[in-house]
Design a protein around this motif. Sequence first.
Motif, PDB file in Angstrom:
ATOM      1  N   SER A   5      23.358  58.783  20.333  1.00  0.00           N
ATOM      2  CA  SER A   5      22.678  60.074  19.614  1.00  0.00           C
ATOM      3  C   SER A   5      21.556  60.471  20.394  1.00  0.00           C
ATOM      4  CB  SER A   5      22.062  59.380  18.255  1.00  0.00           C
ATOM      5  OG  SER A   5      21.190  60.049  17.849  1.00  0.00           O
ATOM      6  N   ILE A   6      21.608  61.908  20.563  1.00  0.00           N
ATOM      7  CA  ILE A   6      20.817  62.543  21.653  1.00  0.00           C
ATOM      8  C   ILE A   6      19.428  62.667  20.651  1.00  0.00           C
ATOM      9  CG2 ILE A   6      20.012  64.723  22.373  1.00  0.00           C
ATOM     10  CD1 ILE A   6      23.093  65.218  22.764  1.00  0.00           C
ATOM     11  N   ALA A   7      19.489  62.890  19.350  1.00  0.00           N
ATOM     12  CA  ALA A   7      18.136  63.056  18.551  1.00  0.00           C
ATOM     13  C   ALA A   7      17.402  61.357  18.303  1.00  0.00           C
ATOM     14  CB  ALA A   7      18.710  63.164  17.186  1.00  0.00           C
ATOM     15  N   GLU A   8      18.279  60.500  18.221  1.00  0.00           N
ATOM     16  CA  GLU A   8      17.546  59.196  18.302  1.00  0.00           C
ATOM     17  C   GLU A   8      16.885  58.987  19.774  1.00  0.00           C
ATOM     18  OE1 GLU A   8      19.456  55.468  16.402  1.00  0.00           O
ATOM     19  OE2 GLU A   8      20.487  55.483  18.535  1.00  0.00           O
ATOM     20  N   ALA A   9      17.724  59.396  20.697  1.00  0.00           N
ATOM     21  CA  ALA A   9      16.964  58.921  22.067  1.00  0.00           C
ATOM     22  C   ALA A   9      15.594  59.843  22.299  1.00  0.00           C
ATOM     23  CB  ALA A   9      17.958  59.548  23.209  1.00  0.00           C
ATOM     24  N   VAL A  10      15.742  61.113  21.980  1.00  0.00           N
ATOM     25  CA  VAL A  10      14.375  61.885  22.197  1.00  0.00           C
ATOM     26  C   VAL A  10      13.356  61.389  21.347  1.00  0.00           C
ATOM     27  CG1 VAL A  10      13.463  64.209  22.129  1.00  0.00           C
ATOM     28  CG2 VAL A  10      15.906  63.868  22.863  1.00  0.00           C
ATOM     29  N   PHE A  11      13.663  60.886  19.891  1.00  0.00           N
ATOM     30  CA  PHE A  11      12.662  60.677  19.059  1.00  0.00           C
ATOM     31  C   PHE A  11      12.023  59.339  19.508  1.00  0.00           C
ATOM     32  CE2 PHE A  11      11.299  58.038  15.386  1.00  0.00           C
ATOM     33  CZ  PHE A  11      10.506  59.121  14.577  1.00  0.00           C
ATOM     34  N   LEU A  12      12.698  58.620  19.894  1.00  0.00           N
ATOM     35  CA  LEU A  12      12.120  56.921  20.254  1.00  0.00           C
ATOM     36  C   LEU A  12      11.909  56.749  21.722  1.00  0.00           C
ATOM     37  CD1 LEU A  12      14.949  54.870  18.827  1.00  0.00           C
ATOM     38  CD2 LEU A  12      12.819  54.993  17.965  1.00  0.00           C
ATOM     39  N   SER A  13      11.952  57.767  22.576  1.00  0.00           N
ATOM     40  CA  SER A  13      11.856  57.414  24.107  1.00  0.00           C
ATOM     41  C   SER A  13      10.593  57.921  24.616  1.00  0.00           C
ATOM     42  CB  SER A  13      13.077  57.768  25.022  1.00  0.00           C
ATOM     43  OG  SER A  13      14.196  57.508  24.348  1.00  0.00           O
ATOM     44  N   THR A  14      10.279  57.254  25.911  1.00  0.00           N
ATOM     45  CA  THR A  14       9.281  58.116  26.701  1.00  0.00           C
ATOM     46  C   THR A  14       9.977  58.518  27.924  1.00  0.00           C
ATOM     47  OG1 THR A  14       8.851  55.941  27.844  1.00  0.00           O
ATOM     48  CG2 THR A  14       7.393  56.466  26.344  1.00  0.00           C
ATOM     49  N   ARG A  15      11.360  58.145  28.101  1.00  0.00           N
ATOM     50  CA  ARG A  15      12.259  58.715  29.109  1.00  0.00           C
ATOM     51  C   ARG A  15      13.590  58.462  28.688  1.00  0.00           C
ATOM     52  NH1 ARG A  15      11.889  56.501  35.215  1.00  0.00           N
ATOM     53  NH2 ARG A  15      10.934  54.445  34.028  1.00  0.00           N
ATOM     54  N   VAL A  16      14.381  59.308  29.026  1.00  0.00           N
ATOM     55  CA  VAL A  16      15.850  59.333  28.607  1.00  0.00           C
ATOM     56  C   VAL A  16      16.549  59.257  30.008  1.00  0.00           C
ATOM     57  CG1 VAL A  16      17.863  60.426  27.539  1.00  0.00           C
ATOM     58  CG2 VAL A  16      15.566  60.494  26.320  1.00  0.00           C
ATOM     59  N   VAL A  17      17.341  58.277  30.168  1.00  0.00           N
ATOM     60  CA  VAL A  17      18.354  58.106  31.302  1.00  0.00           C
ATOM     61  C   VAL A  17      19.724  58.726  31.178  1.00  0.00           C
ATOM     62  CG1 VAL A  17      19.414  56.628  33.143  1.00  0.00           C
ATOM     63  CG2 VAL A  17      16.980  55.897  32.603  1.00  0.00           C
ATOM     64  N   VAL A  18      20.288  59.598  31.799  1.00  0.00           N
ATOM     65  CA  VAL A  18      21.622  60.306  31.541  1.00  0.00           C
ATOM     66  C   VAL A  18      22.370  59.586  32.591  1.00  0.00           C
ATOM     67  CG1 VAL A  18      23.039  62.321  31.158  1.00  0.00           C
ATOM     68  CG2 VAL A  18      20.480  62.138  30.335  1.00  0.00           C
ATOM     69  N   MET A  19      23.494  59.174  31.965  1.00  0.00           N
ATOM     70  CA  MET A  19      24.533  58.436  33.105  1.00  0.00           C
ATOM     71  C   MET A  19      25.915  59.234  33.148  1.00  0.00           C
ATOM     72  SD  MET A  19      23.947  54.634  32.768  1.00  0.00           S
ATOM     73  CE  MET A  19      25.139  54.122  33.882  1.00  0.00           C
ATOM     74  N   VAL A  28       8.013  61.527  10.904  1.00  0.00           N
ATOM     75  CA  VAL A  28       8.940  62.676  10.380  1.00  0.00           C
ATOM     76  C   VAL A  28       8.725  64.032  11.083  1.00  0.00           C
ATOM     77  CG1 VAL A  28      10.213  61.590   8.241  1.00  0.00           C
ATOM     78  CG2 VAL A  28       7.648  62.424   8.396  1.00  0.00           C
ATOM     79  N   ASP A  29       7.406  64.246  11.028  1.00  0.00           N
ATOM     80  CA  ASP A  29       7.163  65.585  11.550  1.00  0.00           C
ATOM     81  C   ASP A  29       7.491  65.917  13.124  1.00  0.00           C
ATOM     82  OD1 ASP A  29       5.862  66.161   8.955  1.00  0.00           O
ATOM     83  OD2 ASP A  29       3.906  65.267   9.630  1.00  0.00           O
ATOM     84  N   THR A  30       7.442  64.831  13.696  1.00  0.00           N
ATOM     85  CA  THR A  30       7.989  65.052  15.237  1.00  0.00           C
ATOM     86  C   THR A  30       9.334  65.713  15.296  1.00  0.00           C
ATOM     87  OG1 THR A  30       6.955  62.972  15.820  1.00  0.00           O
ATOM     88  CG2 THR A  30       8.321  63.738  17.401  1.00  0.00           C
ATOM     89  N   ARG A  31      10.023  65.227  14.223  1.00  0.00           N
ATOM     90  CA  ARG A  31      11.643  65.829  14.384  1.00  0.00           C
ATOM     91  C   ARG A  31      11.615  67.516  14.241  1.00  0.00           C
ATOM     92  NH1 ARG A  31      15.523  61.409  14.436  1.00  0.00           N
ATOM     93  NH2 ARG A  31      14.541  59.524  13.645  1.00  0.00           N
ATOM     94  N   GLU A  32      10.489  67.879  13.706  1.00  0.00           N
ATOM     95  CA  GLU A  32      10.609  69.341  13.418  1.00  0.00           C
ATOM     96  C   GLU A  32       9.700  70.037  14.354  1.00  0.00           C
ATOM     97  OE1 GLU A  32       9.564  69.045   9.080  1.00  0.00           O
ATOM     98  OE2 GLU A  32      11.571  67.997   8.993  1.00  0.00           O
TER      99      GLU A  32
END
Lengths: 259, 283
Positions: free
Chosen positions: A198-212, A233-237
């Motif tokens: 889940s892209i949304a989940e990755a962005v919401f939780l992470s400090t870095r996202v590694v794409v493979m 919740v506000d972060t998602r907006e």
Amino acid sequence: MPPTVSIQNVSKVFNPGETNQVLALKEINLDILPGEFVSIIGPSGCGKSTLLRLIGDLIPPSSGAVLVNGKPAPQARLDQDYGMVFQAATLYEWRTVSKNVQLPLELQSVPKAERESRAREMLALVELSGFENHHPWQLSGGMQQRVAIARALVMRPQLLLMDEPFGALDEMTRERMNQELHTIWEQTNKTAVFITHSIAEAVFLSTRVVVMSVRPGRITQVIDIDLPRHRDVDTRETTRYFELVNLVREALRRAEAGL
Amino acid sequence: MAGQTTDQTGFSDVAAGVDAVIPARKQSWFQYYLPSILIFIFAIVTWELFVRLFSIQEFLLPAPSAIYNSLSLNLNQLLKLGWFTTKEALGGFAIGCSLGILVALATARWTIATEALMPFAIAANSVPILAFAPILNNWFGVDNPLSKMAIVAVIVFFPVMINTVRGLTLVDANALELMASYAASEFDTLFRLRVPNALPYIFNALKVAAALSMIGAIVSEYFGGNRSALGVYITQEAAQFRFANAWAAIILACIVGITLYLIVLTVERFAIPWHPSVRGEER
Ligand SMILES: Nc1ncnc2c1ncn2[C@@H]1O[C@H](COP(=O)(O)OP(=O)(O)OP(=O)(O)O)[C@@H](O)[C@H]1O
Ligand SMILES: [Mg+2]
């Protein structure tokens, strides 16, 4: 301070020399610093679970080195430096929910009363209070996965390795679980390696996202998530959140196209 | 239905779903077994009518009523004989099963030992071990119940050992990885994962062994044994054309065999209530 996880030029070949030889990971380099939350995202079969197993020393690398807390991965496993959530919930069906959560404590000979209270606490955290005496087969897939998360958290590990822990949850439960996990991470200063689709989940939780990308599995891009450390919740907006989601989506598209 | 009240967490529906998946046996005990009881009565009645209508000679097939008469007439003697043979069966069952489980526990620890042993065990399991009865009668003495226990023990040993090894080794790879992630000791992995995993396999073997043990004891008595043994009685009565008596003894042996099986079944229900075969669901 050494990186919590240091993956140095790691390749993994399954069944080397045989006809079904698979180059699952090719020359992976990744350092994860203490307190980071790193999500790994990529197409199915690109070696995400394999990478997590290497960090946890459940399989050895074919070449390269994996260090955890500055130690070789096997030593870190012996020292119980991490807690792991597997892609399959992997609960023991002869144990009740509470007993499943207590398993790692039992192996460390923690006294019964403390085991039970800690299991209750963790089950409350994953919203499963009242299910202590159920058996795994009486729970839905998503509930089983939450038991597995409680089991990983019960040892209060400094490093969390999680393989699609929320894959089986509906969108709203998933968002609530994301918030819980974020709070735990924020308040206890844990380091996390988190696999997701889940892209949304990755962005919401992470400090870095590694794409493979796949065939062979390799890192194609690492995206810094420069959102404020506290998320709710506000972060998602926020605009930045949407920009980052799009950035990851683009990267993922390129990875899937094999660019 | 439980859990229909709504709360903020939204988990009430999930909780209700859980109640729904717990298997509920709606039928009563009587309804459940009624078809079997009817079939049993039907078979007995047909048998009786068949023997009477066609005037079947007793040495071919005695009528159920004749068998019943013999059973009630000789009940005391038959019970004494039956108990003697049951003790042989139980002794052999206990020895064979415990050895089977112990050997499996000992060898499952070493993959090489298991791999070296299993082909022999599987081969031995398909050998008609009863053929060795006369030889074991010689070793221990025909009269000695130990000779029958030995045969029974050998017969039940192999299925129990093979199944236990299977249960100890056919463990879900993820479940093993979980133990590895905890750096669990071999001992912990054995007793917290492999043994519970093996229990359903072991109980399956014990059920087979329960049936085999009575068969083994009786048949090895056919090759000679103590006067107070059921198998010896059956051969003697048959030789003297008292077939209703022989049949009565055979029926008794069947009842004992079924009882042993049911005892294992009951123990299984209490020992592994979590297993799908016990919960009444297929995997
Ligand atoms: N034990 C194994 N033996 C042989 N090949 C394996 C093994 N484990 C994984 N592989 C192969 O390695 C590759 C990567 O597998 P992996 O499970 O790491 O993928 P993944 O990224 O986690 O996929 P998914 O998103 O579907 O979980 C796949 O091609 C898979 O077939
Ligand atoms: Mg995977």
